[in-house]
Design a protein around this motif. Sequence first.
Motif, PDB file in Angstrom:
ATOM      1  N   PHE A 126       0.826  -1.205   0.000  1.00  0.00           N
ATOM      2  CA  PHE A 126       0.000   0.000   0.000  1.00  0.00           C
ATOM      3  C   PHE A 126       0.863   1.259   0.000  1.00  0.00           C
ATOM      4  O   PHE A 126       0.608   2.209  -0.754  1.00  0.00           O
ATOM      5  CB  PHE A 126      -0.925  -0.024   1.221  1.00  0.00           C
ATOM      6  N   ARG A 127       1.880   1.275   0.812  1.00  0.00           N
ATOM      7  CA  ARG A 127       2.734   2.462   0.899  1.00  0.00           C
ATOM      8  C   ARG A 127       3.655   2.584  -0.312  1.00  0.00           C
ATOM      9  O   ARG A 127       3.987   3.701  -0.732  1.00  0.00           O
ATOM     10  CB  ARG A 127       3.556   2.396   2.184  1.00  0.00           C
ATOM     11  N   ALA A 128       4.072   1.458  -0.872  1.00  0.00           N
ATOM     12  CA  ALA A 128       4.958   1.500  -2.036  1.00  0.00           C
ATOM     13  C   ALA A 128       4.237   2.057  -3.252  1.00  0.00           C
ATOM     14  O   ALA A 128       4.850   2.730  -4.096  1.00  0.00           O
ATOM     15  CB  ALA A 128       5.490   0.105  -2.324  1.00  0.00           C
ATOM     16  N   TRP A 129       2.964   1.799  -3.390  1.00  0.00           N
ATOM     17  CA  TRP A 129       2.211   2.247  -4.570  1.00  0.00           C
ATOM     18  C   TRP A 129       1.505   3.579  -4.342  1.00  0.00           C
ATOM     19  O   TRP A 129       0.883   4.107  -5.259  1.00  0.00           O
ATOM     20  CB  TRP A 129       1.175   1.197  -4.957  1.00  0.00           C
ATOM     21  N   ALA A 130       1.562   4.108  -3.131  1.00  0.00           N
ATOM     22  CA  ALA A 130       0.799   5.318  -2.819  1.00  0.00           C
ATOM     23  C   ALA A 130       1.399   6.536  -3.526  1.00  0.00           C
ATOM     24  O   ALA A 130       2.622   6.671  -3.627  1.00  0.00           O
ATOM     25  CB  ALA A 130       0.796   5.544  -1.309  1.00  0.00           C
ATOM     26  N   PRO A 131       0.572   7.468  -4.019  1.00  0.00           N
ATOM     27  CA  PRO A 131       1.063   8.714  -4.635  1.00  0.00           C
ATOM     28  C   PRO A 131       1.593   9.661  -3.560  1.00  0.00           C
ATOM     29  O   PRO A 131       1.284   9.521  -2.378  1.00  0.00           O
ATOM     30  CB  PRO A 131      -0.182   9.277  -5.321  1.00  0.00           C
ATOM     31  N   ILE A 132       2.364  10.630  -3.968  1.00  0.00           N
ATOM     32  CA  ILE A 132       2.938  11.580  -3.016  1.00  0.00           C
ATOM     33  C   ILE A 132       1.833  12.484  -2.473  1.00  0.00           C
ATOM     34  O   ILE A 132       0.803  12.707  -3.124  1.00  0.00           O
ATOM     35  CB  ILE A 132       4.055  12.419  -3.662  1.00  0.00           C
ATOM     36  N   ASP A 133       2.036  13.002  -1.280  1.00  0.00           N
ATOM     37  CA  ASP A 133       1.018  13.819  -0.621  1.00  0.00           C
ATOM     38  C   ASP A 133       0.754  15.118  -1.358  1.00  0.00           C
ATOM     39  O   ASP A 133      -0.328  15.703  -1.230  1.00  0.00           O
ATOM     40  CB  ASP A 133       1.455  14.133   0.817  1.00  0.00           C
ATOM     41  N   GLU A 134       1.773  15.609  -2.132  1.00  0.00           N
ATOM     42  CA  GLU A 134       1.605  16.881  -2.825  1.00  0.00           C
ATOM     43  C   GLU A 134       0.488  16.835  -3.866  1.00  0.00           C
ATOM     44  O   GLU A 134       0.001  17.876  -4.309  1.00  0.00           O
ATOM     45  CB  GLU A 134       2.915  17.298  -3.499  1.00  0.00           C
ATOM     46  N   LEU A 135       0.074  15.632  -4.259  1.00  0.00           N
ATOM     47  CA  LEU A 135      -1.003  15.544  -5.251  1.00  0.00           C
ATOM     48  C   LEU A 135      -2.364  15.856  -4.650  1.00  0.00           C
ATOM     49  O   LEU A 135      -3.347  15.974  -5.379  1.00  0.00           O
ATOM     50  CB  LEU A 135      -1.018  14.147  -5.875  1.00  0.00           C
ATOM     51  N   GLY A 136      -2.440  15.947  -3.321  1.00  0.00           N
ATOM     52  CA  GLY A 136      -3.697  16.341  -2.693  1.00  0.00           C
ATOM     53  C   GLY A 136      -4.506  15.163  -2.175  1.00  0.00           C
ATOM     54  O   GLY A 136      -4.308  14.004  -2.565  1.00  0.00           O
ATOM     55  N   PRO A 137      -5.458  15.450  -1.299  1.00  0.00           N
ATOM     56  CA  PRO A 137      -6.247  14.386  -0.676  1.00  0.00           C
ATOM     57  C   PRO A 137      -7.193  13.676  -1.649  1.00  0.00           C
ATOM     58  O   PRO A 137      -7.550  12.526  -1.422  1.00  0.00           O
ATOM     59  CB  PRO A 137      -7.029  15.122   0.417  1.00  0.00           C
ATOM     60  N   THR A 138      -7.579  14.352  -2.718  1.00  0.00           N
ATOM     61  CA  THR A 138      -8.522  13.716  -3.651  1.00  0.00           C
ATOM     62  C   THR A 138      -7.887  12.502  -4.310  1.00  0.00           C
ATOM     63  O   THR A 138      -8.491  11.411  -4.366  1.00  0.00           O
ATOM     64  CB  THR A 138      -8.974  14.727  -4.717  1.00  0.00           C
ATOM     65  N   ARG A 140      -5.240  10.951  -3.283  1.00  0.00           N
ATOM     66  CA  ARG A 140      -4.889   9.983  -2.234  1.00  0.00           C
ATOM     67  C   ARG A 140      -6.119   9.139  -1.857  1.00  0.00           C
ATOM     68  O   ARG A 140      -6.025   7.916  -1.689  1.00  0.00           O
ATOM     69  CB  ARG A 140      -4.376  10.740  -1.014  1.00  0.00           C
ATOM     70  N   SER A 141      -7.267   9.766  -1.734  1.00  0.00           N
ATOM     71  CA  SER A 141      -8.490   9.035  -1.390  1.00  0.00           C
ATOM     72  C   SER A 141      -8.901   8.078  -2.498  1.00  0.00           C
ATOM     73  O   SER A 141      -9.330   6.949  -2.244  1.00  0.00           O
ATOM     74  CB  SER A 141      -9.625  10.017  -1.102  1.00  0.00           C
ATOM     75  N   ALA A 142      -8.770   8.548  -3.751  1.00  0.00           N
ATOM     76  CA  ALA A 142      -9.119   7.683  -4.870  1.00  0.00           C
ATOM     77  C   ALA A 142      -8.216   6.456  -4.909  1.00  0.00           C
ATOM     78  O   ALA A 142      -8.667   5.333  -5.178  1.00  0.00           O
ATOM     79  CB  ALA A 142      -9.022   8.461  -6.177  1.00  0.00           C
ATOM     80  N   TYR A 143      -6.931   6.670  -4.640  1.00  0.00           N
ATOM     81  CA  TYR A 143      -5.992   5.544  -4.615  1.00  0.00           C
ATOM     82  C   TYR A 143      -6.359   4.561  -3.495  1.00  0.00           C
ATOM     83  O   TYR A 143      -6.404   3.336  -3.703  1.00  0.00           O
ATOM     84  CB  TYR A 143      -4.567   6.045  -4.417  1.00  0.00           C
ATOM     85  N   THR A 144      -6.641   5.099  -2.288  1.00  0.00           N
ATOM     86  CA  THR A 144      -6.972   4.223  -1.144  1.00  0.00           C
ATOM     87  C   THR A 144      -8.218   3.403  -1.433  1.00  0.00           C
ATOM     88  O   THR A 144      -8.270   2.193  -1.151  1.00  0.00           O
ATOM     89  CB  THR A 144      -7.183   5.077   0.118  1.00  0.00           C
ATOM     90  N   LEU A 145      -9.222   4.039  -2.001  1.00  0.00           N
ATOM     91  CA  LEU A 145     -10.459   3.329  -2.305  1.00  0.00           C
ATOM     92  C   LEU A 145     -10.216   2.218  -3.323  1.00  0.00           C
ATOM     93  O   LEU A 145     -10.707   1.088  -3.166  1.00  0.00           O
ATOM     94  CB  LEU A 145     -11.509   4.322  -2.829  1.00  0.00           C
TER      95      LEU A 145
END
Length: 737
Positions: A126-138, A140-145
Amino acid sequence: MTAALRSQMSAKWNDGFTRLNRTEPGITGLISFSQAWNVATDYLHPRDIADPTFGKKTTDMAVVKAAFDTINRSRRLPVMLETFLDDICSQFHLITSDVEKYLAQYEESDDTAVINSLIFRLVEWFRAWAPIDELGPTIRSAYTLTFQTQLFSILRPTFVRGFKALCTSTLVPVARQTPEMWEAFEALGLTDRYEGIIASVGYERIEEYVHETCTGKWDTPCLESLRSWMTMQIVPWMLPMYAKGAVNTDEARGMLQNVGSRFDFHMNKTLCDLRTSEIFDIIIDFPDSNGALQDLKECLQRVDQRAALVQSLRKSNRKRLLHPGADTKLILQQYVATIKCLRIVDPPGVLLFKVADPIRRYLRERPDTIRSIVANLVGDDDSGDSLVDENEPIQPLQALETEDYNDPNWDPEPIDAGPDFRTNKPSDVISTLVSIYDSKDLFVKELQVLLAQRLLAITDDNFDKVEKERRNIEILKIRFGEAALQVCEVMLRDMTDSKRIDGHVQSKRPSIVHPTIISRNFWPSLESSDIVMPGQFQALQTEYAKEFSTFKPDKRLRWLPHLGTVHLQLQLEDRTIEADVPPLEAAFIELFSQKNIWTMDELVSGVGSVDRTAALKALITWIDLGVLKEDEESVFRLLEVAEETAPAARTAPTANVVEEPAMSAAQQQQADQMRLYWKFIEGMLTNLGSLPLDRIQTMLRFAPGYDKTPEQLAGFMEAARREGLVVGRDGMWKLNR
């Protein structure tokens, strides 16, 4: 292509080119966008973390952030996100193969450490594929979902079982759980996804602990100790999941309030279910089970289990109490204990009303209920267990309650009360028992009959028992009223007068006859008999009646020769036998003073009109004592000299007897009577299995006409065993199948 369409396409092309090229000269902007797109998509592309080269490649984050900024200014970030999420889905097979490997290991070992390692491995993915925080919560949320959706679609039931086992392992002991594990649960969405499973772990532990510590423990309340255990064991386990982020104790307490209430409710429900399943035995053990009743009372205030309690107790009563095998005295004792217990659990009495109704209807149908209640009231109960608490004040029978709406302490009826609730709520135990019937007159009449039997059984040696009966009647006057017991007063006065009259007669003409003289109009109807006492008995009665008439000229005696007891001393050639026997037995043996051999018909005609069955029963008494012997059918001989073979051997012959002699008429009479009851015995042993002799005797009392003693029943069961019908072992009898 029309000119309009060509113009429209040209406008959109120019707009797209301008957006990508921005204000750069020529196509330099387009080239820079293409380079930025390649950098960003290459950075976001999901990679296999198991690849040895993973993580070794250095990335200039300044270049990556500049690339994302270029794409964002070109308004192509949503398109890039869609591409990224598609790559996640296409590359998720890497995670799937990893998950299957761990689940296969768990299926082989059932070791929760494997599931724990799998969860932390998934966090790595999960952490290896996660986008950087600078891209914003939207983004990040789409990725988590997307990641969680794909993950939950590949998790097999094996993972759910292992996850529950892992949560269980963190509960006992609590120290095994780590904050990192709960953070991993939160990151992967497992806390929300499997919240019910996590809660069920706590519920099951509560159920296990309640059953371990509270089953069969009824003397002291358990709720306080259970709540202390919850505070020490369950609450610390709940903190990482339900109070995450709390900075102090008060904040944690506020966050746990709702979920803690659910767990406390489950603990109350579990204890309530346990006590409901034990309620019949709790009532049997009362008052030693008062602690369990206090727990049940408190639980019912929190948990709506009143209907279940009523249903459970009524079912237990039908199965274990309300059947022919239960003695009426035991049913009454259990009913009284039920009254006391349910008044503790439910003071208004609604539960008692619903539970007691089948018991009351069953007792009303039993022929000996009134006698058992009255016998207990006057202290004539052989069991020694009183239905009335000695500390309970004696008070008059209470009338049925009516609603008094002017009472300042009046409370409305409980919501689950039936329409007839108020008409069946006397608080006194005796009033409750008497209210089984519509009128107390039945009890008064039964009391008169029982008092008559007890008074007539009093002899000169124990005449002080009359005073004891007088004290009982004085106590019962408080309950039933003086007017209802006037007849009993007359009966007691008759006993005193009888003692005085007998003393006067004995002073004028001493006699061995000491009759009890009663008033014919005030005593219950006594069974009549046509027995005529022969020989010296007739002479003694005549002499006594003559002296009585001299003392009481306006009265005459009418003898009831079938009542009373005769003390005899038989002088035989080689022995002297003393016995206290009923008058019929005495009359028969008196006839043998005239000659040694009598037939049945001669004996019956010698004492008047006597039922042949009663005559045989009386003669068997002397046969058992070795005084008489039946030489042939219906012919009896006096044994002046005792025979060597004891006649009692016919009742329970030993196993060494090979050939049994033909039974006499008396023996045949007994055998024929017992055969009538074999079907009853066979039915008992078929339906109830092995039974002790006393239980069989108790149940046979409900059979019409059964009057055998336990010794006679034992002889019959021995005979049935010899015939191969039953098997007896360790005092228990069962059918031989």
